[in-house]
Design an enzyme around this catalytic site. Structure first.
Site, PDB file in Angstrom:
ATOM      1  N   GLY A 143       0.844  -1.201   0.000  1.00 50.59           N
ATOM      2  CA  GLY A 143       0.000   0.000   0.000  1.00 50.59           C
ATOM      3  C   GLY A 143       0.868   1.234   0.000  1.00 50.59           C
ATOM      4  N   GLU A 174      -6.870  -1.869 -27.920  1.00 52.08           N
ATOM      5  CA  GLU A 174      -6.430  -2.984 -27.064  1.00 52.08           C
ATOM      6  C   GLU A 174      -5.263  -3.733 -27.696  1.00 52.08           C
ATOM      7  OE1 GLU A 174      -6.762  -3.723 -24.167  1.00 52.08           O
ATOM      8  OE2 GLU A 174      -6.177  -5.827 -23.995  1.00 52.08           O
ATOM      9  N   LYS A 196       0.486  -6.173 -11.875  1.00 50.49           N
ATOM     10  CA  LYS A 196      -0.805  -6.701 -12.306  1.00 50.49           C
ATOM     11  C   LYS A 196      -1.959  -5.802 -11.891  1.00 50.49           C
ATOM     12  CE  LYS A 196      -3.772  -9.388 -14.141  1.00 50.49           C
ATOM     13  NZ  LYS A 196      -3.947  -9.280 -15.611  1.00 50.49           N
TER      14      LYS A 196
END
Ligand code: AGP
Length: 615
Positions: free
Chosen positions: A100, A488, A610
């Site tokens: 975090g 994409e 990710k």
């Protein structure tokens, strides 16, 4: 984003921690470290710069004894990647790992230094170790010390803590960063993500924001931000441990590309009722859909691309105004929103900081909120939970764990989920006939079969990739529903092969980009059946007339370009509204093979993680 893991039980902790970090390495891989305690509380810490292999090499000669421990694999946010900045961080026998960001780290660091604390790293995380150590010195029990410490922090954290004075126990806390408790037989686990410890247990407690707690070999306790004990249910995960492994593929990304037909099948399961031509969406509040007068989609990256397709489908099928916004822009631009607006957050991970913040802002402004997400009980689905008057639920994409940093199966399942949502909206608003609804439902049901056909042509794609493995730049062109697929395709190529690539609306070429055309740059044109087909062919001709190296994606029965352009890829002719799902498959494989042929780390591209759980 980082990966954290913890263990306490009767087995040696080190191998469990390393195995867990192996499965979490996709979350970040700048450095790694572990800390273990033996039953007398003797602490051993080992850290290493670089990927997990470096830490494993270190441990082979300097092992960590003990049956309690914590581990960490890092994606740097504060403090450059280095051994001294690697987690765990320690202060007076208290050792922590953290995923975090502490936004008020500067003022806390100054305060702690003024109280005589000596910092040994540049990280924000070390602040937790000092705050907890100070609270312990004041006589507070470990759990209360952790709760007080996190109460001083603004930001996001998934935290695991061990203390020499409490061998056999781990404390934890979570806010806006994922953390789960794995419940074993005589042993307990902590992990950022289920696959990290799925080999040892399928029973998990999904922690809520603000939760703190402790795990010991035989028990766990959870308290809320006020320190009051709370019950968090144990959920059984059906994923097999193998499912989260590579399954014999060279890379996770390849496994996940090949898994896409199954992912679509799973995502459709139970949601198409042909008997009464109905869409059945579990976990979504139909009342919220019915009362919607306007839809705003918010997302980042690949999820934003699926949102562009979804918005077209929602407008064309349900006749509801729908816009798509980049979450990182939306959250700061003071948008005009009202109670009739439904905000849909699209996120594979359900933890993307910008999307989560934008969603919370929309909810704060009184909008109904819905999410399309691939991770059960992630932070974004929690914000959309039905029951508080604004939460409209989550449509889960059921793609299974997506480990490769480049999103593939999550993307195609998002396209299908958004198509289902558009059909459900249309059904509720009576904007489609039963026949039209059945037409789309049939096209969706046929997708897995068509997808298998496209994936079976992988050798053709690899052959084309070999011609372009050294390309300097590349353009992808599309129109209508295929314009987002062009975007994409370009993102896939740039993020795993590091070749500069751009996706463009084909009609935009003459407004500038055509100046780029030369004989060194491949231009891949999505020339598939649909409203803009003839116009796309004109754009292709304009490019070819200027010496461009033209490649095209065409349907199986279109041979009009065969001897005119450098390379042709084919997909079966399918319904125009499901064509985006088929069109993206060759682009995914093209990028995969270019990157693999370039010898790059396809699953963990440089600089990426990710899930981007920091701003
Ligand atoms: C996808 O290939 C990228 N890795 C990235 O753009 C990703 O789609 C984006 O970060 C959003 O992630 P999310 O879907 O988990 O919110």
């Amino acid at each position: 984003m980082c990966g954290i893991v913890g263990y306490t039980g009767t087995r040696p902790a080190e191998p469990v921690l390393i195995e867990g970090l192996q499965k979490l390495e996709y979350r970040g891989y700048d450095s790694a470290g572990v800390c273990t305690l033996d039953d007398r509380g003797v602490r051993t810490t080992r850290r290493a710069l670089g990927k997990l292999a470096a830490l494993k090499a270190r441990l082979s000669s300097e092992p960590c004894p003990g049956t309690t421990g914590i581990g960490h694999t890092r994606w740097a946010t504060h403090g450059r990647p280095s051994e001294k900045n690697a987690h765990p961080h320690e202060s007076d026998g208290v050792t922590v790992v953290h995923n975090g960001i502490i936004e008020n780290h500067r003022e806390l660091r100054l305060e702690l230094q003024a109280r005589g604390r000596v910092f040994t790293s540049e990280t924000d995380t070390e602040i937790f170790a000092h705050l907890i150590a100070l609270a312990r010195q004041q006589g507070l029990p470990l759990l209360e010390a952790v709760r007080r410490a996190v109460g001083r922090v603004q930001g996001a954290y998934a935290l695991a803590v061990v203390d020499e004075k409490t061998p056999g126990a781990l404390a934890f806390a979570r806010l806006a960063s994922p953390l789960v408790v794995g419940v074993g037989e005589g042993e307990m686990f902590l992990a950022s993500d289920v696959p990290a410890v799925l080999a040892h247990t399928r029973n998990f407690v999904f922690l809520e924001d603000g939760d703190c707690g402790m795990i010991e070999a035989e028990r766990y306790v959870v308290v809320d931000a006020a320190g009051v004990a709370v019950q968090r249910p144990v959920k059984t995960i059906t994923w097999s441990a193998v499912m989260a492994e590579k399954g014999g593929h060279k890379h996770f990304m390849h496994k996940e590309i090949v898994e896409q037909p199954r992912a679509i099948t799973d995502t459709l399961r139970g949601r198409l009722s042909f008997d009464d031509a109905a869409i059945l969406l579990d976990g979504v509040d139909n009342g919220a859909l019915l009362s919607t007068r306007r839809v705003v989609i918010i997302a980042c990256g690949t999820s934003w691309h699926s949102g562009l397709v979804g918005a077209s489908l929602i407008e064309s099928l349900a006749r509801v105004a729908c816009s798509v916004e980049l979450a990182s822009e939306f959250r700061y631009r003071d948008p005009v929103l009202d109670a009739d607006t439904l905000v849909i957050a699209i996120s594979q991970s359900g933890e993307t900081a910008d999307t989560l913040a934008a969603l919370k802002e929309a909810k704060r402004r009184g909008c109904r909120v819905l999410s399309v997400c691939n991770v059960v009980d992630a932070a974004i689905p929690r914000v959309c939970a039905i029951g508080d008057g604004l939460g409209a639920g989550t449509l889960y994409t059921r793609a299974g764990p997506e480990i490769g940093v480049a999103s593939t199966k999550a993307f195609v399942t998002q396209l299908v989920a958004l198509h289902l949502l558009a059909l459900q909206l249309a059904q509720l608003r009576n904007t489609m006939t039963k026949e039209a609804l059945l037409e789309d439902m049939t096209a969706l049901a046929h997708l897995p079969i068509h997808m298998e056909k496209v994936l079976a042509r992988e050798d053709d794609v690899r052959a084309l990739a070999q011609h372009h493995v050294n390309a300097r730049d590349m353009l992808f062109l599309g129109r209508g529903l295929l314009f987002p697929i062009a975007l994409e395709g370009a993102l896939k190529l740039k993020e795993i092969s590091y070749i500069h690539a751009e996706g463009y609306a084909a009609g935009e070429m003459k407004h500038g980009p055509i100046a780029l055309i030369d004989d060194a740059m491949p231009v891949l044109v999505l020339a598939l059946p649909g409203p803009g087909y003839e116009k796309v062919i004109s754009n292709l001709e304009e490019t070819r007339a200027r010496g461009g190296r033209v490649l095209a994606l065409v349907s199986d029965d279109d041979h009009s370009l065969d001897d005119q352009i450098e390379g042709v890829l084919r997909v079966p002719t399918s319904h125009q509204r499901t064509m985006p799902v088929l069109a993206v498959l060759p682009l995914q494989l093209f990028s995969y093979h270019v990157a693999d042929l370039r010898g790059l780390d396809v699953d963990q591209p440089r600089n990426l993680a990710k899930s981007v759980t920091v701003e």
